[in-house]
Design a protein around this motif. Structure first.
Motif, PDB file in Angstrom:
ATOM      1  N   PHE A  37      13.287  -5.431   0.482  1.00 10.48           N
ATOM      2  CA  PHE A  37      11.955  -4.922   0.177  1.00 10.48           C
ATOM      3  C   PHE A  37      11.039  -5.180   1.370  1.00 10.48           C
ATOM      4  CE2 PHE A  37      14.012  -5.539  -3.855  1.00 10.48           C
ATOM      5  CZ  PHE A  37      13.559  -4.481  -4.636  1.00 10.48           C
ATOM      6  N   PRO A  38      10.050  -4.308   1.577  1.00 13.73           N
ATOM      7  CA  PRO A  38       9.598  -3.227   0.708  1.00 13.73           C
ATOM      8  C   PRO A  38      10.561  -2.042   0.702  1.00 13.73           C
ATOM      9  CG  PRO A  38       8.369  -3.201   2.750  1.00 13.73           C
ATOM     10  CD  PRO A  38       9.192  -4.445   2.778  1.00 13.73           C
ATOM     11  N   THR A  40      10.555   2.308  -0.508  1.00 16.17           N
ATOM     12  CA  THR A  40       9.800   3.472  -0.962  1.00 16.17           C
ATOM     13  C   THR A  40      10.768   4.558  -1.389  1.00 16.17           C
ATOM     14  OG1 THR A  40       7.941   3.026   0.535  1.00 16.17           O
ATOM     15  CG2 THR A  40       8.139   5.261  -0.326  1.00 16.17           C
ATOM     16  N   THR A  50       6.175   2.810  -3.827  1.00 18.13           N
ATOM     17  CA  THR A  50       6.494   1.719  -2.906  1.00 18.13           C
ATOM     18  C   THR A  50       6.418   0.387  -3.630  1.00 18.13           C
ATOM     19  OG1 THR A  50       5.655   2.923  -0.980  1.00 18.13           O
ATOM     20  CG2 THR A  50       5.836   0.530  -0.782  1.00 18.13           C
ATOM     21  N   GLU A  52       6.609  -3.555  -2.764  1.00 15.44           N
ATOM     22  CA  GLU A  52       6.556  -4.501  -1.658  1.00 15.44           C
ATOM     23  C   GLU A  52       7.564  -5.628  -1.820  1.00 15.44           C
ATOM     24  OE1 GLU A  52       4.921  -4.050   1.016  1.00 15.44           O
ATOM     25  OE2 GLU A  52       3.768  -2.292   0.355  1.00 15.44           O
ATOM     26  N   GLU A  53       7.873  -5.956  -3.066  1.00 15.02           N
ATOM     27  CA  GLU A  53       8.846  -7.020  -3.338  1.00 15.02           C
ATOM     28  C   GLU A  53       9.582  -6.707  -4.626  1.00 15.02           C
ATOM     29  OE1 GLU A  53       5.510  -9.991  -5.351  1.00 15.02           O
ATOM     30  OE2 GLU A  53       6.408 -10.475  -3.413  1.00 15.02           O
TER      31      GLU A  53
END
Length: 376
Positions: A37-38, A40, A50, A52-53
């Motif tokens: 991660f991230p 998308t 998206t 991010e984690e």
């Protein structure tokens, strides 16, 4: 009659993810997937999502997505699901976000999810959930085993369960191959029809038709029809199936007209499957459905030993390939060779439960009412 037919179609669309809408989403890559991660991904609405984690709190708005999360090892991340996924082990400890046949936006928000996974049948809920400030990934319709494999890979990528998704797909594909081999050896293509009552059937371009094709059955409704059409008694008689496929709530259809006058009715030839296996396109549903179809269509030829347990498959290092292991066990498998396989079609551990029983009953009532009014 029209009022009941409209209600029937509405219920069918709400409880099933086997829609016929085109799959426009870009799924996760099936080779060299790295669960970092991230990330998308573009969903079925064309929206880029998206993360991010890795999401630690996931809500599923349809039971096929919940079943997939359980199958790929992501059950601990699920904090909310619908009542129709209540058969899954541990589901009762999650928030029930149901509202009739959809979801309650406030309940979903209250579960405080990092990600909401919304299969095709939940299309009507997506915008409301997004308007509430939630991150929603909308999955495309699944009308083939390949579609289910892609969706499973996508869910695995979104939730950081890539290896689990690869294992689930490997297990599904191994069983599909086993059943296809068995049906090929049978040397026959029984003519079948999936009847839902009220004249509704499953035709070409549906998940159910894909299951029939997998086991070597000829879906008579798929010859000239697509989707889930409502056919007249005259057309149903002309289709004249040799075997009527029904769910547990609709077994009496074979004795009702026009089905009673078909070859299936005259020979009392039926195949009974669980409703959720036909309405929740996900790996376990595929495995259950193809084995149960094959065992009932070819009782003299079907070999129970053809079932491949989850513990007997392993995946390649790129998370895209799979092969049975020589020892029948895999260190990363969800069950060991010495333990009962809860995913087995014949297993009752974690596999049976309420599921869609209430929905099947309601559909049966609506269908019966529709047919009754049609005879008035």
């Amino acid at each position: 009659m029209r009022r009941f037919a409209t209600l029937f179609v509405g219920l069918l669309l709400l409880v099933s993810t086997a829609g016929v809408a085109p799959a426009t989403a870009a799924s996760a890559q099936t080779t060299d997937v790295q669960c970092t991660f991230p990330v998308t991904l573009t969903d079925a609405t064309g929206t880029e999502i998206t993360l991010e984690e890795r999401p630690e709190r996931v809500v599923t708005t349809n039971p096929s997505a919940a079943q997939t999360m359980w199958g790929i090892g992501g059950r601990d991340q699920v904090v909310g699901l619908t009542q129709y996924a209540s058969y899954l082990e541990g589901a009762d400890s999650r928030a029930n976000v149901s509202a009739g046949f959809g979801v309650n936006v406030e309940k979903v928000v209250g579960a405080n999810p990092d990600l909401v996974i919304a299969p095709n049948a939940s299309a009507g809920d997506v915008q409301a959930l997004r308007d509430a400030g939630l991150k929603v990934y909308h999955l495309p319709a699944a009308t083939s085993v390949e579609d289910i494999s892609e969706k499973t890979t996508t869910v695995g990528r979104l939730t950081g369960n890539c290896e689990g998704a690869a294992e689930a797909n490997a297990w599904m594909n191994a069983n599909v191959d086993a059943v296809e081999n068995a049906s090929a050896e049978a040397g026959e293509n029984p003519e079948v029809l999936y009847a839902m009552g009220g004249g509704y059937v499953a035709a070409d371009g549906t998940f159910i038709d894909a299951l029939f094709e997998t086991v070597g059955a000829d879906n008579v409704a798929a010859r000239d029809h697509t989707g889930y059409p409502q056919l007249s008694d005259e057309v149903l008689l002309q289709l004249d199936p040799e075997v009527l496929v029904v769910t547990e709530g609709m077994t009496g259809l074979v004795n009702q007209e026009p089905y009673a006058s078909t070859t299936a009715g005259q020979t009392n030839s039926t195949v009974v499957l669980q409703t959720r296996d036909l309405n929740q396109p996900a790996p376990r549903s595929v495995v259950h459905a193809v084995h149960n179809l094959s065992s009932q269509l070819y009782p003299e030829r079907y070999d129970e030993g053809s079932y491949v347990p989850r513990s007997a498959v392993t995946t390649g290092t790129d998370n895209s390939t799979a092969s049975p292991t020589e020892t029948g066990a895999s260190p990363s498998a969800s069950t060991s060779a010495a333990e009962p396989d809860a995913n087995s079609p014949a297993s009752t551990t974690g596999g049976d439960g309420p599921g869609f029983t209430a929905v099947a009953t309601l559909l049966a009532i609506v269908a019966a009412a529709a047919m009754a009014r049609g005879r008035e």
